[in-house]
Design a protein around this motif. Structure first.
Motif, PDB file in Angstrom:
ATOM      1  N   THR A 174       9.401  19.136  87.966  1.00 58.90           N
ATOM      2  CA  THR A 174      10.389  19.427  89.019  1.00 58.90           C
ATOM      3  C   THR A 174       9.861  20.528  89.950  1.00 58.90           C
ATOM      4  O   THR A 174      10.030  20.457  91.172  1.00 58.90           O
ATOM      5  N   THR A 175       9.204  21.532  89.389  1.00 61.83           N
ATOM      6  CA  THR A 175       8.563  22.552  90.251  1.00 61.83           C
ATOM      7  C   THR A 175       7.562  21.873  91.189  1.00 61.83           C
ATOM      8  O   THR A 175       7.549  22.119  92.402  1.00 61.83           O
ATOM      9  N   LEU A 176       6.741  20.982  90.613  1.00 58.66           N
ATOM     10  CA  LEU A 176       5.677  20.351  91.419  1.00 58.66           C
ATOM     11  C   LEU A 176       6.236  19.436  92.506  1.00 58.66           C
ATOM     12  O   LEU A 176       5.578  19.188  93.517  1.00 58.66           O
ATOM     13  N   LYS A 177       7.453  18.926  92.285  1.00 55.43           N
ATOM     14  CA  LYS A 177       8.067  18.053  93.300  1.00 55.43           C
ATOM     15  C   LYS A 177       8.674  18.861  94.443  1.00 55.43           C
ATOM     16  O   LYS A 177       9.200  18.294  95.396  1.00 55.43           O
ATOM     17  N   ASP A 178       8.674  20.194  94.305  1.00 62.30           N
ATOM     18  CA  ASP A 178       9.371  21.013  95.307  1.00 62.30           C
ATOM     19  C   ASP A 178       8.473  22.077  95.947  1.00 62.30           C
ATOM     20  O   ASP A 178       8.956  22.908  96.700  1.00 62.30           O
ATOM     21  N   VAL A 179       7.165  22.068  95.641  1.00 64.39           N
ATOM     22  CA  VAL A 179       6.303  23.101  96.236  1.00 64.39           C
ATOM     23  C   VAL A 179       6.048  22.789  97.719  1.00 64.39           C
ATOM     24  O   VAL A 179       6.291  21.668  98.175  1.00 64.39           O
ATOM     25  N   SER A 180       5.581  23.785  98.425  1.00 63.65           N
ATOM     26  CA  SER A 180       5.109  23.557  99.802  1.00 63.65           C
ATOM     27  C   SER A 180       3.629  23.903  99.867  1.00 63.65           C
ATOM     28  O   SER A 180       3.122  24.701  99.073  1.00 63.65           O
ATOM     29  N   VAL A 181       2.955  23.291 100.828  1.00 58.69           N
ATOM     30  CA  VAL A 181       1.521  23.507 101.012  1.00 58.69           C
ATOM     31  C   VAL A 181       1.308  24.097 102.403  1.00 58.69           C
ATOM     32  O   VAL A 181       1.839  23.567 103.380  1.00 58.69           O
ATOM     33  N   LEU A 182       0.587  25.205 102.467  1.00 55.37           N
ATOM     34  CA  LEU A 182       0.288  25.825 103.765  1.00 55.37           C
ATOM     35  C   LEU A 182      -1.188  25.610 104.094  1.00 55.37           C
ATOM     36  O   LEU A 182      -2.055  25.937 103.284  1.00 55.37           O
ATOM     37  N   ILE A 183      -1.442  25.055 105.257  1.00 55.58           N
ATOM     38  CA  ILE A 183      -2.832  24.853 105.704  1.00 55.58           C
ATOM     39  C   ILE A 183      -3.003  25.635 107.003  1.00 55.58           C
ATOM     40  O   ILE A 183      -2.292  25.378 107.985  1.00 55.58           O
ATOM     41  N   THR A 184      -3.903  26.602 106.987  1.00 58.18           N
ATOM     42  CA  THR A 184      -4.107  27.432 108.185  1.00 58.18           C
ATOM     43  C   THR A 184      -5.471  27.153 108.797  1.00 58.18           C
ATOM     44  O   THR A 184      -6.485  27.171 108.107  1.00 58.18           O
ATOM     45  N   LEU A 185      -5.451  26.890 110.083  1.00 62.58           N
ATOM     46  CA  LEU A 185      -6.692  26.652 110.841  1.00 62.58           C
ATOM     47  C   LEU A 185      -6.909  27.841 111.770  1.00 62.58           C
ATOM     48  O   LEU A 185      -5.934  28.411 112.276  1.00 62.58           O
ATOM     49  N   PRO A 186      -8.176  28.221 112.019  1.00 63.90           N
ATOM     50  CA  PRO A 186      -8.409  29.392 112.872  1.00 63.90           C
ATOM     51  C   PRO A 186      -7.991  29.187 114.318  1.00 63.90           C
ATOM     52  O   PRO A 186      -7.753  30.132 115.047  1.00 63.90           O
ATOM     53  N   ALA A 212      -7.779  27.430 105.528  1.00 67.90           N
ATOM     54  CA  ALA A 212      -7.375  27.990 104.236  1.00 67.90           C
ATOM     55  C   ALA A 212      -6.189  27.163 103.769  1.00 67.90           C
ATOM     56  O   ALA A 212      -5.383  26.688 104.593  1.00 67.90           O
ATOM     57  N   ILE A 213      -6.084  26.959 102.481  1.00 64.09           N
ATOM     58  CA  ILE A 213      -4.977  26.133 101.960  1.00 64.09           C
ATOM     59  C   ILE A 213      -4.371  26.828 100.740  1.00 64.09           C
ATOM     60  O   ILE A 213      -5.102  27.402  99.919  1.00 64.09           O
ATOM     61  N   ALA A 214      -3.054  26.817 100.638  1.00 60.49           N
ATOM     62  CA  ALA A 214      -2.387  27.458  99.493  1.00 60.49           C
ATOM     63  C   ALA A 214      -1.089  26.724  99.176  1.00 60.49           C
ATOM     64  O   ALA A 214      -0.483  26.101 100.058  1.00 60.49           O
ATOM     65  N   VAL A 215      -0.707  26.816  97.908  1.00 61.91           N
ATOM     66  CA  VAL A 215       0.572  26.254  97.464  1.00 61.91           C
ATOM     67  C   VAL A 215       1.559  27.410  97.341  1.00 61.91           C
ATOM     68  O   VAL A 215       1.214  28.453  96.774  1.00 61.91           O
ATOM     69  N   ILE A 216       2.743  27.251  97.902  1.00 64.60           N
ATOM     70  CA  ILE A 216       3.766  28.292  97.730  1.00 64.60           C
ATOM     71  C   ILE A 216       5.003  27.690  97.069  1.00 64.60           C
ATOM     72  O   ILE A 216       5.146  26.480  96.982  1.00 64.60           O
ATOM     73  N   ASP A 217       5.883  28.584  96.641  1.00 63.85           N
ATOM     74  CA  ASP A 217       7.149  28.210  95.999  1.00 63.85           C
ATOM     75  C   ASP A 217       6.925  27.419  94.693  1.00 63.85           C
ATOM     76  O   ASP A 217       7.507  26.356  94.500  1.00 63.85           O
ATOM     77  N   SER A 218       6.080  27.980  93.839  1.00 66.17           N
ATOM     78  CA  SER A 218       5.834  27.312  92.556  1.00 66.17           C
ATOM     79  C   SER A 218       6.559  28.051  91.427  1.00 66.17           C
ATOM     80  O   SER A 218       5.972  28.385  90.413  1.00 66.17           O
TER      81      SER A 218
END
Ligand SMILES: O=P(O)(O)O[C@@H]1[C@@H](OP(=O)(O)O)[C@H](OP(=O)(O)O)[C@H](O)[C@H](OP(=O)(O)O)[C@H]1OP(=O)(O)O
Ligand SMILES: Nc1ncnc2c1ncn2[C@@H]1O[C@H](COP(=O)(O)OP(=O)(O)OP(=O)(O)O)[C@@H](O)[C@H]1O
Length: 418
Positions: free
Chosen positions: A344-356, A375-381
């Motif tokens: 359930t956590t994995l179904k609700d995470v967000s992914v942030l992808i930042t480009l310069p 850069a890429i990161a998972v938030i709200d886990s």
């Protein structure tokens, strides 16, 4: 300065409310980015818990045994439960920091006019005395490009949701639609009027097929809801109400193509989908009876699992999946339930992808193909609440009921495919 590990005491850093800008919020947390001059926290942001306005008068954490411990456990859960499943490289570090009530009150006043109307039934929890600092994923891009131009970094925030459909064997015959139409596509009919239903299907995003990923991103741009946000520097360019305007289509296509390449290339999306599915092989229909039995028999106290419960659960899962012929039917009720909650956590995470900077379309004149920098990161886990299992069952029933009411026969139903 070295970042203290999450087992240390909360740091004591003097905070000035004017140094913090409202950044955004979800259902449980509100986030502020740092704009001050303390180099130790430049590029970090502060994540604070929220609570219902109605319960905030006397503070909402009063009933919690130890909010500091809870936040420390959440940090450990992200690194040591979700990290090994998705890859530690996707998880951001967290630092606990001591808070003063006056600082919270001033942030509350400052943020109020900027907050979206649909979030105003909650506010900053005034009784929390510890907050969480995380690296601001929007930072990191150098402000000047090699050509000397000032650059504006671009961040795409995706909330990809469920990447699989339950197998027919794990759902009751009356709910067989769950194996043909994915949870997101069905849920749209509970959340929105038929004319506002999104064309986005998460299974496209997770498909590993470039054409389908592009289709998913285009559908998100048409109906972003809370599944797509685009920020230029720290300012929002596309949010839940915005669609791509006609004049921005070409710009969007360049960005979309670049994000599609990243989604295709990163192992994150296939790991998310695989782990969601493997940790939820019984579906909520199979989990609810186990939950009731475990609570009645006392094998599972109806309190939130401890961090050591979560660590044991992920270790058992990892060990089991290494043995080819093992299956979830052989595990304890408690193990199956904890696995479901991790899914359930994995179904609700967000992914942030930042480009310069905003990407430009490649032309045939571009002699050397360049790899996009990002850069890429998972938030709200964060861990999900055990006590919500009965709600998950009712929500599931409601979603299927609404969907079948709007799309009663096969001809009117979507055909989602993995
Ligand atoms: O059940 P879902 O799929 O609607 O997910 C909820 C999300 O709704 P969504 O459909 O993404 O708009 C919901 O998001 P919103 O508040 O709608 O932006 C939350 O993320 C919620 O998690 P939590 O209660 O904050 O831990 C989410 O609840 P969980 O199911 O993850 O507990
Ligand atoms: N590390 C980060 N870097 C940049 N922005 C972030 C970061 N963490 C959170 N945000 C921003 O703050 C918003 C709210 O954060 P978060 O998703 O943690 O809230 P939440 O209440 O836990 O969400 P949910 O409703 O999904 O439970 C995010 O949607 C994102 O825009």
């Amino acid at each position: 300065m070295a970042v203290p590990s999450s087992v240390d005491l909360p740091e004591s850093i003097p905070f000035e409310p004017n140094d913090w800008n409202y950044k955004g919020e979800g259902n449980e947390n509100i986030v502020f980015s740092y704009r001050g001059s303390n180099t130790d926290i430049c590029g970090w942001l502060l994540r604070l818990s929220k609570c219902d306005v109605a319960t905030s008068v006397n503070g909402c954490t009063a009933h919690r045994l130890d909010d500091t411990q809870r936040k420390r456990d959440h940090a450990t859960y992200s690194t040591s439960v979700i990290g090994p499943l998705l890859g530690p490289e996707y998880i951001l570090p967290q630092r606990l920091v001591a808070l003063k009530p006056d600082f919270l009150r001033r942030l509350q006043v400052k943020s109020e006019p900027l907050r979206p109307a649909h979030r105003l039934h909650k506010q900053i929890d005034m009784s929390q005395d510890v907050g969480v600092l995380m690296p601001n994923a929007f930072r990191g891009a150098p402000p000047v490009s090699s050509s000397g131009r000032l650059r504006q970094s671009v961040t795409v925030e995706l909330k990809p949701k469920w990447g699989f459909m339950p197998s027919l064997g794990s759902v009751s015959p009356r709910n067989s639609v769950k194996s043909r139409v994915c949870r997101y596509c069905m849920h749209q009919f509970t959340k929105h009027a038929s004319q506002d239903v999104s064309g986005f299907c998460p299974l496209d995003l997770y498909s590993g097929d470039r054409h389908r990923i592009v289709r998913a991103l285009d559908s998100l741009a048409q109906s972003p809801q809370n599944n797509l946000r685009v920020f230029v520097d720290d300012h929002i360019a596309i949010d839940r109400h915005g669609k791509i305007s006609e004049e921005c289509v070409a710009q969007w296509e360049a960005l979309r193509d670049c994000i599609a390449d990243i989604v295709l290339k990163e192992p994150l999306f296939s790991r998310l989908k695989q782990c969601q599915r493997m940790l939820d092989s019984l579906d909520i229909e199979g989990i609810l009876p186990l939950y009731k039995r475990a609570v009645e028999s006392g094998s599972l106290a109806n309190v939130q699992p401890s961090i050591s419960d979560w660590l044991t659960a992920v270790a058992d899962f990892t060990q089991r999946t290494e043995i080819a012929d093992s299956n979830v039917a052989e595990v304890t009720d408690k193990q199956a339930i904890l696995e479901f909650l991790i899914s359930t956590t994995l179904k609700d995470v967000s992914v942030l992808i930042t480009l310069p900077e905003w990407p430009v379309h490649k032309t045939s004149l571009d002699s050397v193909p360049t790899e996009p920098q990002y850069a890429i990161a998972v938030i709200d886990s964060d861990p999900k609440k055990l006590a919500k299992i009965p709600n998950y069952f009712s929500k599931d029933e409601k979603i299927v009921k609404h969907y079948l009411k709007h799309c009663p026969d096969l001809d009117s139903q979507q055909q989602c495919s993995e």
